[in-house]
Design a protein around this motif. Structure first.
Motif, PDB file in Angstrom:
ATOM      1  N   LEU A 248       0.956  46.764 -17.913  1.00 37.09           N
ATOM      2  CA  LEU A 248       0.233  47.985 -18.033  1.00 37.09           C
ATOM      3  C   LEU A 248      -1.311  47.669 -17.896  1.00 37.09           C
ATOM      4  CD1 LEU A 248       1.535  50.998 -18.268  1.00 37.09           C
ATOM      5  CD2 LEU A 248       3.169  48.850 -18.705  1.00 37.09           C
ATOM      6  N   PRO A 249      -1.967  46.782 -18.585  1.00 37.28           N
ATOM      7  CA  PRO A 249      -3.373  46.641 -18.331  1.00 37.28           C
ATOM      8  C   PRO A 249      -3.692  46.413 -16.765  1.00 37.28           C
ATOM      9  CG  PRO A 249      -2.645  45.373 -20.256  1.00 37.28           C
ATOM     10  CD  PRO A 249      -1.461  45.805 -19.542  1.00 37.28           C
ATOM     11  N   LEU A 250      -2.894  45.805 -16.035  1.00 36.58           N
ATOM     12  CA  LEU A 250      -3.235  45.809 -14.587  1.00 36.58           C
ATOM     13  C   LEU A 250      -3.199  47.172 -13.904  1.00 36.58           C
ATOM     14  CD1 LEU A 250      -1.029  42.753 -13.653  1.00 36.58           C
ATOM     15  CD2 LEU A 250      -3.458  42.584 -13.877  1.00 36.58           C
ATOM     16  N   LEU A 256      -2.745  47.451  -9.952  1.00 44.09           N
ATOM     17  CA  LEU A 256      -1.480  47.661  -9.818  1.00 44.09           C
ATOM     18  C   LEU A 256      -1.229  49.242  -9.389  1.00 44.09           C
ATOM     19  CD1 LEU A 256       1.083  45.391 -11.549  1.00 44.09           C
ATOM     20  CD2 LEU A 256       0.385  45.130  -9.341  1.00 44.09           C
ATOM     21  N   LEU A 257      -0.497  49.661  -8.743  1.00 43.05           N
ATOM     22  CA  LEU A 257      -0.197  51.234  -8.757  1.00 43.05           C
ATOM     23  C   LEU A 257       0.180  51.714 -10.446  1.00 43.05           C
ATOM     24  CD1 LEU A 257       1.441  52.439  -5.374  1.00 43.05           C
ATOM     25  CD2 LEU A 257      -0.927  52.691  -6.167  1.00 43.05           C
ATOM     26  N   PRO A 258      -0.143  52.711 -10.875  1.00 41.11           N
ATOM     27  CA  PRO A 258       0.447  53.033 -12.167  1.00 41.11           C
ATOM     28  C   PRO A 258       1.569  53.962 -12.185  1.00 41.11           C
ATOM     29  CG  PRO A 258      -1.343  54.472 -11.542  1.00 41.11           C
ATOM     30  CD  PRO A 258      -1.364  53.746 -10.357  1.00 41.11           C
ATOM     31  N   TYR A 259       2.713  53.191 -11.678  1.00 34.66           N
ATOM     32  CA  TYR A 259       3.839  53.697 -11.256  1.00 34.66           C
ATOM     33  C   TYR A 259       5.057  52.728 -11.770  1.00 34.66           C
ATOM     34  CZ  TYR A 259       7.488  55.600  -8.159  1.00 34.66           C
ATOM     35  OH  TYR A 259       8.551  56.138  -7.401  1.00 34.66           O
ATOM     36  N   ASN A 283      13.452  51.485 -28.261  1.00 29.33           N
ATOM     37  CA  ASN A 283      12.870  52.680 -28.795  1.00 29.33           C
ATOM     38  C   ASN A 283      12.207  53.148 -27.759  1.00 29.33           C
ATOM     39  OD1 ASN A 283      11.762  55.079 -29.702  1.00 29.33           O
ATOM     40  ND2 ASN A 283      11.299  53.898 -31.765  1.00 29.33           N
ATOM     41  N   THR A 284      12.827  53.392 -26.505  1.00 29.26           N
ATOM     42  CA  THR A 284      12.343  53.693 -25.184  1.00 29.26           C
ATOM     43  C   THR A 284      11.226  54.851 -25.355  1.00 29.26           C
ATOM     44  OG1 THR A 284      14.280  53.339 -24.282  1.00 29.26           O
ATOM     45  CG2 THR A 284      12.629  54.610 -22.943  1.00 29.26           C
ATOM     46  N   LEU A 285      11.185  55.894 -26.127  1.00 30.56           N
ATOM     47  CA  LEU A 285      10.220  56.856 -26.214  1.00 30.56           C
ATOM     48  C   LEU A 285       8.881  56.526 -26.790  1.00 30.56           C
ATOM     49  CD1 LEU A 285      12.291  59.884 -27.299  1.00 30.56           C
ATOM     50  CD2 LEU A 285      11.335  59.697 -25.077  1.00 30.56           C
ATOM     51  N   ALA A 286       9.071  55.443 -27.794  1.00 32.01           N
ATOM     52  CA  ALA A 286       7.876  54.875 -28.210  1.00 32.01           C
ATOM     53  C   ALA A 286       7.200  54.027 -27.512  1.00 32.01           C
ATOM     54  CB  ALA A 286       8.180  54.222 -29.727  1.00 32.01           C
ATOM     55  N   ARG A 287       8.019  53.333 -26.548  1.00 34.47           N
ATOM     56  CA  ARG A 287       7.469  52.561 -25.528  1.00 34.47           C
ATOM     57  C   ARG A 287       6.693  53.081 -24.504  1.00 34.47           C
ATOM     58  NH1 ARG A 287      10.391  48.342 -25.900  1.00 34.47           N
ATOM     59  NH2 ARG A 287       8.413  47.060 -26.455  1.00 34.47           N
ATOM     60  N   ILE A 288       7.478  54.318 -24.102  1.00 36.15           N
ATOM     61  CA  ILE A 288       6.666  55.092 -22.960  1.00 36.15           C
ATOM     62  C   ILE A 288       5.301  55.527 -23.588  1.00 36.15           C
ATOM     63  CG2 ILE A 288       6.841  57.305 -21.804  1.00 36.15           C
ATOM     64  CD1 ILE A 288       9.780  56.669 -21.494  1.00 36.15           C
ATOM     65  N   ALA A 289       5.309  56.044 -24.943  1.00 39.13           N
ATOM     66  CA  ALA A 289       4.296  56.369 -25.469  1.00 39.13           C
ATOM     67  C   ALA A 289       2.924  55.317 -25.458  1.00 39.13           C
ATOM     68  CB  ALA A 289       4.534  57.156 -26.782  1.00 39.13           C
ATOM     69  N   ALA A 290       3.423  54.135 -25.642  1.00 35.72           N
ATOM     70  CA  ALA A 290       2.612  52.985 -25.783  1.00 35.72           C
ATOM     71  C   ALA A 290       2.177  52.867 -24.391  1.00 35.72           C
ATOM     72  CB  ALA A 290       3.141  51.826 -26.311  1.00 35.72           C
ATOM     73  N   TRP A 291       2.677  53.114 -23.558  1.00 40.22           N
ATOM     74  CA  TRP A 291       2.323  52.693 -21.775  1.00 40.22           C
ATOM     75  C   TRP A 291       1.474  53.746 -21.576  1.00 40.22           C
ATOM     76  CZ3 TRP A 291       7.858  52.247 -19.744  1.00 40.22           C
ATOM     77  CH2 TRP A 291       8.582  50.939 -20.035  1.00 40.22           C
ATOM     78  N   ARG A 292       1.587  54.932 -21.717  1.00 46.71           N
ATOM     79  CA  ARG A 292       0.592  56.007 -21.508  1.00 46.71           C
ATOM     80  C   ARG A 292      -0.578  55.908 -22.181  1.00 46.71           C
ATOM     81  NH1 ARG A 292       5.213  60.213 -20.336  1.00 46.71           N
ATOM     82  NH2 ARG A 292       5.223  60.143 -17.997  1.00 46.71           N
ATOM     83  N   ALA A 293      -0.602  55.572 -23.524  1.00 49.82           N
ATOM     84  CA  ALA A 293      -1.831  55.130 -24.510  1.00 49.82           C
ATOM     85  C   ALA A 293      -2.773  54.376 -23.402  1.00 49.82           C
ATOM     86  CB  ALA A 293      -1.408  54.672 -25.604  1.00 49.82           C
ATOM     87  N   VAL A 294      -1.984  53.116 -22.947  1.00 47.33           N
ATOM     88  CA  VAL A 294      -2.835  52.296 -22.038  1.00 47.33           C
ATOM     89  C   VAL A 294      -3.188  52.504 -20.848  1.00 47.33           C
ATOM     90  CG1 VAL A 294      -2.571  49.878 -21.100  1.00 47.33           C
ATOM     91  CG2 VAL A 294      -1.594  49.997 -23.332  1.00 47.33           C
ATOM     92  N   PRO A 296      -2.963  56.045 -19.074  1.00 44.30           N
ATOM     93  CA  PRO A 296      -2.759  57.679 -18.988  1.00 44.30           C
ATOM     94  C   PRO A 296      -2.322  58.017 -17.657  1.00 44.30           C
ATOM     95  CG  PRO A 296      -4.915  57.232 -20.171  1.00 44.30           C
ATOM     96  CD  PRO A 296      -4.292  55.903 -19.347  1.00 44.30           C
ATOM     97  N   THR A 297      -2.731  57.577 -16.519  1.00 48.73           N
ATOM     98  CA  THR A 297      -2.518  57.981 -15.252  1.00 48.73           C
ATOM     99  C   THR A 297      -0.744  57.418 -14.845  1.00 48.73           C
ATOM    100  OG1 THR A 297      -3.460  56.172 -14.261  1.00 48.73           O
ATOM    101  CG2 THR A 297      -4.602  58.151 -14.455  1.00 48.73           C
ATOM    102  N   LEU A 298      -0.184  56.846 -15.827  1.00 52.56           N
ATOM    103  CA  LEU A 298       1.052  56.139 -15.561  1.00 52.56           C
ATOM    104  C   LEU A 298       2.116  57.277 -14.778  1.00 52.56           C
ATOM    105  CD1 LEU A 298       3.031  53.615 -15.363  1.00 52.56           C
ATOM    106  CD2 LEU A 298       3.763  54.372 -17.654  1.00 52.56           C
TER     107      LEU A 298
END
Length: 443
Positions: A248-250, A256-259, A283-294, A296-298
């Motif tokens: 995600l930092p990349l 990397l494309l945020p995709y 806990n997929t929803l928590a992981r998605i929230a963490a990804w988008r915190a890193v 936001p354009t994901l």
């Protein structure tokens, strides 16, 4: 001394991008062997049909394609996933010349040599094939397959029985191919496999060497290396394992494309357990929230199944809640279809066809509303797009959020001279349910 013309091979490629890469590999070897490629049945000395066998509808399409090739040409070699069921193919079409299974490249090429022998001399240094091989995609993007097979045993899937266990390609081979594609003009690499985030696990994440430096054969190591090539890199078929967090930092840095294309398949933990999905306990929803915190354009793309055996109205409601809370940007949906050999066939409480269709419609209605809302939020933003061609609506392009052929498009009104492969900076001016309109910004 006269040299006879080389035999011509017709080719039909069905199924997913992974099968398309198989077709490219076979065609590349045939071209290296001196064969010509025919664009029609009538002009071909033999026809190869690369089949799909994932679900029953795909099997029927493959059998129909074999029948059409036999009717139009008469000399047909069958390969691909349905090739694992040679008896079924020969029962339907006893006139086929040969049947081989998935990724049996040498066997396919050998069958072509047998049934369309090439007796004239061939000089590979004169009859040039480009280093990147024969590609069936447009020049500006290409699929990069990093592994074969899968170690999972999802109850609705028979891919492991057809394609075997996970076999990762050596990281040097993957990166060398990627660099060759970029050198040939590719502007977007689409990374594919059965389980992209498992890359290197069978190699025990060993260290390889590329361009004189060590590179770890792991998902994160591969992504870091690909991010140095200066082109769009899009990740498909990624399971939501914890180590996906490392890339995600990349994406946040623009390397990397945020995709992420993640086949979640359902939102109900009970159904995911019945499906035997990997990472079902996460806990997929928590992981998605963490990804988008890193980042936001994901953009998240996914596929889901409705009407799986035992799916209750409560399970389906949980799926819609998951879809809404996760805010999946792009989602495809399939009504469950039994696949011969899949263990899900033995599960009780099948969902009636009419109810499956009704749930599919409700799913798509929910997803359409999410897509419309998320795209509307992009109006007024400046984004980069990759041009695919031209249409009456202007240049046809895609943003970082759009994979070719499966996601939306961006129509750029004032870019009539833009060519396929051009990268443009645009401002989004409008949005509908799935696509955007935009204006090119002056340089």
């Amino acid at each position: 001394m006269s040299v006879s013309a080389p035999p011509k091979v017709g080719f039909v490629s069905l199924g997913c991008p992974k099968a398309l890469v198989d077709s490219e590999r076979i065609l590349t070897q045939l071209r290296l062997d001196g064969y010509a490629i025919s664009a029609s049945y009538q002009d071909a000395d033999v026809v190869v049909v690369n089949t799909c066998g994932f679900i029953d509808s795909a099997r029927e399409e493959s059998l129909a394609a074999i029948g059409e090739a036999l009717a139009e040409n008469g000399k047909v070699i069958v390969t691909g996933c349905l090739g694992a069921e040679a008896d079924r193919i020969r029962a339907a079409h006893p006139g086929v010349l040969a049947v081989t299974g998935p990724h049996q490249y040498e066997a396919v090429v050998g069958a072509v040599h047998t049934h369309a022998p090439f007796l004239a001399s061939h000089d590979p240094f004169v009859d040039l094939v480009p280093p990147q091989g024969v590609k069936l995609t447009p020049r500006h993007y290409a699929y990069l397959k990093i592994s074969e097979g899968c170690n999972h045993h999802c109850s609705f899937c028979i891919i492991p029985s057809m394609r075997g266990r996970l076999v990762s390609r050596p990281i040097e081979a993957v990166l060398t191919e990627a660099a060759q594609l970029v050198q040939a003009g590719v502007r977007e690499l689409l990374v594919i496999s059965q389980d992209t985030s498992a890359y290197g696990s069978d190699l025990r994440y060993s260290t390889g060497f590329w361009q004189g430096r060590p590179v770890k054969a792991s998902f994160a190591g591969l992504c870091a290396a690909l991010s140095t090539l200066g082109v769009w890199v899009r990740l498909h078929y990624v399971y939501p394992y914890p180590h996906v967090d490392e890339v995600l930092p990349l994406m946040a840095e623009g390397r990397l494309l945020p995709y992420l294309d993640i086949p979640f398949q359902h939102g109900s933990p009970r159904l995911l357990k019945l499906m035997r999905r990997p990472a079902a306990a996460e806990n997929t929803l928590a992981r998605i929230a963490a990804w988008r915190a890193v980042c936001p354009t994901l953009t998240l793309r996914s596929t889901f199944i409705v009407g799986f055996p035992g799916e209750t109205e409560a399970d389906f409601a949980t799926l819609l809640e998951f879809l809404t809370e996760a805010q999946i940007d792009r989602a495809g949906c399939f009504e469950y279809s039994p696949v011969a050999g899949a263990s899900a066939n033995d599960l009780p409480d099948p969902v009636p066809a009419a109810l499956k269709a009704e749930r599919y419609a409700r799913f798509m209605e929910t997803q359409q509303a999410i897509s419309r809302q998320r795209l509307a939020q992009k109006v007024g933003r400046e984004i980069e797009v990759l041009v695919d061609g031209q249409s009456e609506r202007g240049a046809v392009a895609r943003s970082a959020a759009d994979a070719p052929e499966i996601d939306g498009l961006v129509y750029v009104k004032n870019a009539r001279r833009a060519k396929a492969g051009d990268l443009l900076r645009v401002r989004v001016t409008g949005a509908d349910d799935y696509d955007l309109s935009a204006q090119r910004l002056s340089r």
